[in-house]
Design a protein around this motif. Structure first.
Motif, mmCIF file in Angstrom:
data_model
loop_
_atom_site.group_PDB
_atom_site.id
_atom_site.type_symbol
_atom_site.label_atom_id
_atom_site.label_comp_id
_atom_site.label_asym_id
_atom_site.label_seq_id
_atom_site.Cartn_x
_atom_site.Cartn_y
_atom_site.Cartn_z
ATOM 1 N N THR A 241 0.826 -1.113 0.154
ATOM 2 C CA THR A 241 0.434 -0.248 -0.375
ATOM 3 C C THR A 241 0.906 1.148 0.149
ATOM 4 N N THR A 242 0.247 1.956 -0.110
ATOM 5 C CA THR A 242 0.519 3.081 -0.146
ATOM 6 C C THR A 242 0.998 3.968 1.107
ATOM 7 N N GLY A 243 -0.091 3.627 1.699
ATOM 8 C CA GLY A 243 -0.618 4.500 3.697
ATOM 9 C C GLY A 243 -0.923 3.371 4.379
ATOM 10 N N SER A 244 -1.371 3.937 5.564
ATOM 11 C CA SER A 244 -2.057 2.875 6.132
ATOM 12 C C SER A 244 -3.944 2.952 4.997
ATOM 13 N N VAL A 245 -4.383 1.511 5.564
ATOM 14 C CA VAL A 245 -5.820 1.073 4.883
ATOM 15 C C VAL A 245 -6.323 -0.055 5.649
ATOM 16 N N ARG A 246 -7.710 0.052 5.383
ATOM 17 C CA ARG A 246 -7.956 -0.998 5.877
ATOM 18 C C ARG A 246 -8.525 -1.930 4.676
ATOM 19 N N ALA A 247 -7.974 -3.277 4.694
ATOM 20 C CA ALA A 247 -8.164 -4.371 2.973
ATOM 21 C C ALA A 247 -9.139 -5.356 3.161
ATOM 22 N N THR A 248 -10.405 -4.797 2.391
ATOM 23 C CA THR A 248 -11.517 -6.643 2.667
ATOM 24 C C THR A 248 -10.887 -7.172 1.704
ATOM 25 N N ALA A 249 -10.925 -8.194 1.850
ATOM 26 C CA ALA A 249 -10.492 -9.396 0.505
ATOM 27 C C ALA A 249 -11.841 -10.407 1.027
ATOM 28 N N GLU A 250 -12.901 -10.053 -0.467
ATOM 29 C CA GLU A 250 -13.484 -11.610 -0.417
ATOM 30 C C GLU A 250 -13.283 -12.464 -1.607
ATOM 31 N N LEU A 251 -13.660 -13.791 -1.670
ATOM 32 C CA LEU A 251 -13.227 -14.961 -2.891
ATOM 33 C C LEU A 251 -14.346 -15.268 -3.323
ATOM 34 N N ARG A 252 -15.021 -15.246 -3.967
ATOM 35 C CA ARG A 252 -16.022 -15.973 -4.588
ATOM 36 C C ARG A 252 -16.080 -16.481 -5.735
ATOM 37 N N ASP A 253 -16.734 -18.241 -5.733
ATOM 38 C CA ASP A 253 -16.369 -18.983 -6.797
ATOM 39 C C ASP A 253 -17.280 -18.338 -8.242
ATOM 40 N N ALA A 254 -17.154 -18.899 -9.258
ATOM 41 C CA ALA A 254 -17.219 -18.429 -10.924
ATOM 42 C C ALA A 254 -19.335 -18.809 -10.220
ATOM 43 N N GLY A 255 -19.716 -18.916 -9.616
ATOM 44 C CA GLY A 255 -21.477 -18.909 -9.498
ATOM 45 C C GLY A 255 -21.735 -17.056 -8.892
ATOM 46 N N GLY A 256 -20.228 -16.419 -7.909
ATOM 47 C CA GLY A 256 -20.882 -15.161 -7.355
ATOM 48 C C GLY A 256 -20.672 -16.032 -5.918
ATOM 49 N N SER A 257 -20.651 -17.339 -5.344
ATOM 50 C CA SER A 257 -21.324 -17.588 -3.995
ATOM 51 C C SER A 257 -19.489 -17.392 -3.243
ATOM 52 N N LEU A 258 -20.035 -16.592 -2.049
ATOM 53 C CA LEU A 258 -18.524 -16.234 -0.975
ATOM 54 C C LEU A 258 -18.354 -17.506 -0.718
ATOM 55 N N ILE A 259 -16.745 -17.797 -0.981
ATOM 56 C CA ILE A 259 -15.844 -18.828 -0.528
ATOM 57 C C ILE A 259 -15.864 -18.915 0.472
ATOM 58 N N ALA A 260 -14.595 -17.565 0.976
ATOM 59 C CA ALA A 260 -13.617 -16.769 1.537
ATOM 60 C C ALA A 260 -13.841 -15.342 1.928
ATOM 61 N N ALA A 261 -13.526 -15.018 2.776
ATOM 62 C CA ALA A 261 -13.137 -13.366 3.351
ATOM 63 C C ALA A 261 -11.659 -13.085 4.174
ATOM 64 N N ALA A 262 -11.912 -12.016 4.459
ATOM 65 C CA ALA A 262 -10.842 -11.314 5.064
ATOM 66 C C ALA A 262 -10.608 -9.740 5.279
ATOM 67 N N GLU A 263 -10.109 -9.908 6.573
ATOM 68 C CA GLU A 263 -9.856 -8.096 6.596
ATOM 69 C C GLU A 263 -9.107 -7.963 8.053
ATOM 70 N N THR A 264 -8.013 -6.717 7.372
ATOM 71 C CA THR A 264 -6.932 -6.044 7.543
ATOM 72 C C THR A 264 -6.677 -5.346 7.555
ATOM 73 N N ASP A 265 -6.313 -4.456 8.492
ATOM 74 C CA ASP A 265 -5.153 -3.123 8.372
ATOM 75 C C ASP A 265 -4.290 -3.644 7.723
ATOM 76 N N ILE A 266 -3.993 -2.980 6.831
ATOM 77 C CA ILE A 266 -2.394 -2.546 6.235
ATOM 78 C C ILE A 266 -1.664 -1.094 5.809
ATOM 79 N N SER A 267 -0.740 -1.452 6.736
ATOM 80 C CA SER A 267 -0.022 0.063 6.402
ATOM 81 C C SER A 267 1.742 -0.514 5.381
#
Length: 1022
Positions: A241-267
């Protein structure tokens, strides 16, 4: 000259103020628009494509005005569409060269007379981008450029075919802004961009602005790991990152169903892990894509995720643990009117054509392609060998290839940073693209410490993909250390070399034919031979045919005809002529027959006869990951091209790399059906993104029974031929013969022929008063050289094959007891300067039906090289346009280029037999013809038959017409039809760049006998 730094002649000054390379993405405002991948729908994207003010200068030294300043008046300049290449818009010089540099070879220096293109564009910025970091992205500029915004210098970049990104926040303002760019044709980078292509210049890929949050995700690397047996996948999302951000990740399959998610602060640096149970794996056959969505601030980034592994353990190339053969092509960016500026629709057209012809791999020769091309490869399913924009082929030529010259730059420490950057910018941009299965460290650039540094950097950054570089091949190494390379690579290796490698247990790396089977012109002719060897050995991982498309430039000739130009057609020097016309498809993407041959040879299904007479066929599934349930099998039973029965079989079920034996209800009976052909057509049973249901993937044909026991399916005339061509109709009398002045007039009930004893051939053939010959018959050994004949052409010409004339030693005729007339001619063929190429005796026999039987016994001199062909050439009168034949079709075929044709009865036209190649050459021959008829619209003409099959050709051009023409528009079709019936036509091969024609395909017989029957026919005779 304006006072600017001469960065373009300093290999250690690769950029000024350019952002560090990063993964490709476009920031969007929400997930829905990100999924659509329509850049223009992002609130954070602004295209700068469109009309720019442009001025071409023949030399940068002539640029004296400060054109980038706000007050500079450019209103009188031209308008130039961006992206585009100067040369395709009429500026500068169209120039094609392969190896030779177009400039004096004095690295890092380039000519002072260095052409420059000056670009100016005004653009508006609204208030919605206030407070944002703003960037300008140039996805491709050849060869280097300087950038100014609102009169202020922003930066400099070189490296033509990877992005250059600049932070322009300090230089822009709300409202009207002005961007200026100076592009130079040459820089020190030109020395390592010496690829085999048209030398284009300019802003040839997209240009756009991005608005980013002050603190935003700058780079992403999606690394993968797996539990044993692929029971679980872990996606480690590494984020910069270029600074401090709150990042959220979502992984979905080809049908759009949520498979996994995560969230964290990154600087600065951080990572998130996402786990997937029992992941669906990505392959070219199963291009299953998950979607990773990353959000921070107002931005949404979307990345395709294809779970896969690529390994070379044990000397075998494997995807997801499964041995895979790469069935590929080399693809340049090439468009017949736009040059290297490639629209997305054109990319799609290429990929759909490749899928339709069973290609599963693309080598991006010899530079990274547009990132959207890789996104399409992810979706369509292609393995991509991603190649760095690096080639310095001409560096060796500049010093006549003296020892060490080829490795000059690859061993020079001053060029190390430039070499490594060519790899790093590619890897960073494309590291998240699932389709990339191998990194290539460039092409034909010698081999030395700089290449090792490239490979080591690449392996250090990404261990998930093998590293390839052909330049380290034994034979011209500059450094013996190849430990940083994961595969052995070859170009145009002989079959013997491949066999030796496959049999050598000491080889611990798989071998990749990064180029093989040169497809130039009428070719290639050795595909089946290569693939027989590749399939035989696990450590032969396949390869990429050179190459995908002809690089012709569409032009209009003075006579109004369109044609494709090549090197030298624009006065360009040095040039390599038509060596850029070497593809499987024409510049406008019409498949050559070579592509049809490749489709058949690399087909994913193989059929073998278990007991074909009873419909038992062994089916082998050559897919690596999927079964055959998506195919249906159509079968048909034919007798000499006439359909007897047909049906469908839809129980194909063999798993990957497995076989099954099927039984077809073809119910063939030799007593009633005679000799037949059983043809199996493997077709899609549902629509795909690249073809509709019913599209044929491959076919196979089996001959059932003895052709000599046929029930007469060839028709009345064919049956007569089986009786030696001497069938006598009711009321027919003996042949009437009269000699006068060396001319023998021969006549019967409905025919009148003329034989010139001095020329030793028939000069007239007529039936019912219709003259069926326009000129005297002649024996022919010359063919218009194919591109693949270039290695043997000089030997043919030195021997005089192209100027061979017939010498008649003596000719005599006699009446025979059966009423026929026989004429015996002793002759030779030869050209001036040399002794005769061959000598022979021709015996012509004329029966009461008007049929002429030829038996030619030929002796070729021992010192002669293998012949192009030998046969009889007939010139038929204007109007002889209809063609029917029993043999192999529907397209051209040769002894080594015939897997894609099938036996049948074909009806076509003379023009329909012609295959148009950009440079005219031998074309349109039909290998294995049993009989052929060429007639006028009323069915009046000549029928050719032989006891053994022959090669047949009908054209409006002679071999010499084709030889003399350099382009299609130079061909002037004759009104007459030129028919060739050849005892044998030599093979095609791929010797325009590959190995010599294989011995089994050379016409090198020193003694042979040719038999042929020429029969005048009317439609009612049939």
């Amino acid at each position: 000259m304006i006072a600017i730094e001469r960065y373009w002649e300093n290999p250690e000054q690769l950029h000024v103020n350019r952002e560090a390379p990063r993964a490709y993405y476009i920031p969007y405002g929400d997930t829905a628009s990100a999924k659509r991948r329509k850049r223009g729908q992002s609130p954070f994207y602004r295209t700068l494509n469109g009309n720019w003010k442009f001025q071409y200068r023949e030399s940068v030294q002539g640029v004296e005005e400060r054109f980038w300043e706000d007050g500079a008046d450019v209103s009188g300049w031209d308008d130039l569409l961006v992206p585009s290449c100067w040369q395709t818009n009429g500026y500068d010089q169209m120039h094609y060269t392969n190896v030779a540099y177009p400039i004096p070879v004095d690295p890092p220096y380039v000519p002072d007379r260095n052409p420059a293109g000056l670009y100016v564009r005004e653009f508006q910025l609204g208030a919605e981008w206030d407070g944002k970091e703003q960037y300008a992205v140039f996805e491709g500029v050849n060869s280097c450029f300087y950038l100014w915004v609102n009169g202020e210098f922003v930066g400099y970049s070189q490296g033509s075919r990877v992005p250059a990104e600049f932070r322009i926040t300090p230089h822009v303002r709300p409202g009207l802004n002005r961007m200026a760019v100076m592009v130079l044709k040459w820089c020190d980078g030109t020395y390592i961009e010496d690829q085999d292509l048209w030398r284009y210049s300019g802003i040839f890929r997209d240009v756009y602005l991005l608005a980013r949050d002050k603190a935003h995700i700058r780079d992403v690397f999606n690394r993968q790991s797996f539990a044993e047996g692929f029971s679980r996948a872990t996606l480690s999302v590494e984020i910069e990152t270029t600074g401090s951000v709150r990042a959220t990740a979502e992984l979905r399959d080809a049908g759009g169903s949520l498979i996994a998610a995560a969230e964290t602060d990154i600087s600065g640096q951080g990572a998130m892990s996402l786990n997937v149970e029992a992941p669906r794996l990505w392959t070219a056959e199963t291009p299953y894509l998950y979607e990773l969505t990353l959000r921070s601030g107002e931005e949404t980034l979307l990345f395709p995720v294809g779970f896969k592994t690529v390994t070379t353990d044990g000397g075998v190339f494997r995807i997801n643990g499964q041995a895979v053969k790469l069935k590929g092509v080399n693809r340049h960016d090439s468009h017949p009117t736009l040059g290297q500026t490639i629209p997305v629709a054109h990319m799609i057209e290429d990929l759909q054509l490749m899928k339709r012809h069973n290609v599963n791999t693309v080598r991006t020769s010899h530079y990274p392609n547009d990132p959207r091309f890789l996104e399409l490869c992810n979706e369509y399913g292609f393995y991509v060998v991603d190649e760095a924009d690096l080639e310095c082929h001409g560096i060796g030529m500049a010093e006549d290839w003296k020892e060490g010259s080829f490795h000059r730059l690859s061993n020079d420490p001053a060029w190390k940073a430039a070499f490594v950057e060519r790899a790093s910018r590619m890897v960073e941009r494309d590291k998240n693209q699932p389709c990339v299965v191998m990194w290539s460290m460039g092409n034909e650039s010698g081999y030395g410490h700089n290449h090792i540094a490239m490979a080591e950097w690449t392996r250090g950054r990404d261990r998930s993909r093998p590293v390839h570089y052909e330049g380290a091949t034994v034979g011209y190494k500059g450094n013996e250390d190849t430990s940083s390379l994961d595969v052995e690579s070859r170009m145009y290796a002989s079959l013997q070399e491949m066999e030796r490698y496959g049999q050598d247990p000491a080889q611990v790396k798989p071998v990749f034919l990064c180029e093989y089977s040169h497809a130039m012109g009428n070719g290639p002719g050795d595909l089946q031979d290569y693939w027989d060897v590749i399939y035989r050995y696990p450590n032969l991982m396949g390869g990429c045919v050179w190459e995908w498309c002809d690089h012709g430039i569409l032009r209009t000739a003075a006579n109004g005809q369109s044609y494709f130009a090549y090197g030298g057609d624009f006065g360009d020097k040095p040039n390599d002529g038509n060596f850029c016309i070497d593809g499987l498809v024409s510049p406008d993407r019409k498949p050559h027959t070579g592509l049809l041959e490749l489709k058949k040879v690399i087909a994913p299904v193989r059929f073998e006869a278990e007991d074909a007479a009873r419909g038992r066929v062994k089916v082998t599934n050559l897919h690596d990951f999927i079964g055959l349930s998506h195919f249906a099998l159509h079968w048909k039973l034919e007798r000499d091209g006439e359909l007897l029965r047909q049906g469908w079989y839809d129980a194909l079920e063999a798993g990957p790399q497995a076989t099954q034996v099927i039984e077809l209800p073809c119910a063939w009976n030799e007593q009633t059906d005679g000799a037949c052909d059983l043809t199996l057509s493997c077709r899609l049973n549902a629509d795909t993104a690249w073809a509709e249901a019913g599209y044929e993937i491959t076919f196979e044909q089996f001959r059932l029974g003895d052709a000599s026991a046929s029930s007469g399916g060839a028709g009345t005339v064919g049956a007569a031929a089986g009786n030696g061509g001497a069938a006598v109709r009711l009321g027919a009398a003996a042949v009437q013969a009269e000699e006068s002045g060396g001319v023998l007039k021969l006549s019967g009930l409905d025919f009148s022929h003329t034989f010139d004893l001095r020329q030793g051939v028939f000069t007239g053939i007529s039936k019912n008063g219709v003259q069926l010959l326009a000129e005297a018959l002649r024996f022919q050994i010359w063919r218009a050289p194919t591109d693949n004949d270039r290695g043997i052409r000089s030997a043919w010409e030195q021997e005089g094959f192209q100027r061979a004339e017939m010498k008649v030693y003596d000719a005599a005729w006699e009446r025979q007891t059966d009423g026929t007339v026989a004429i015996t001619v002793r002759f030779s063929l030869g050209g001036y300067i040399r002794t005769p190429i061959l000598q022979g005796e021709a015996r012509w026999t004329l029966d009461a039906t008007g049929a002429i039987r030829l038996r030619a016994d030929i002796q070729v001199k021992e010192s002669a090289t293998h012949l192009p062909r030998f046969g009889l050439e007939l010139a038929m009168p204007a109007g002889s346009e209809s063609v029917e034949y029993l043999g192999y079709g529907p397209h051209e075929s040769y002894i080594d280029k015939r897997r894609s044709v099938r036996r049948g009865k074909y009806r076509t036209t003379v023009d329909g037999m012609f295959e148009s190649y950009v440079m005219p050459q031998e074309n349109g021959s039909r290998y294995g013809t049993e009989w052929a008829a060429v007639t006028n619209a009323l069915g009046m003409g000549l029928r050719l038959e032989a006891p053994d099959s022959f090669s047949f050709q009908a054209s409006h051009y002679t071999a010499h017409d084709l030889t003399a023409a350099a382009h299609t528009h130079e061909l002037k079709p004759r009104k007459e039809t030129i028919v060739n019936a050849d005892y044998r036509m030599g093979g095609i091969g791929s010797n325009s760049c590959g190995p010599e024609l294989l011995p089994q395909y050379r016409f090198d017989e020193k003694a042979f006998t040719f038999e042929l029957t020429v029969r005048p026919v009317f439609a009612e005779d049939e």
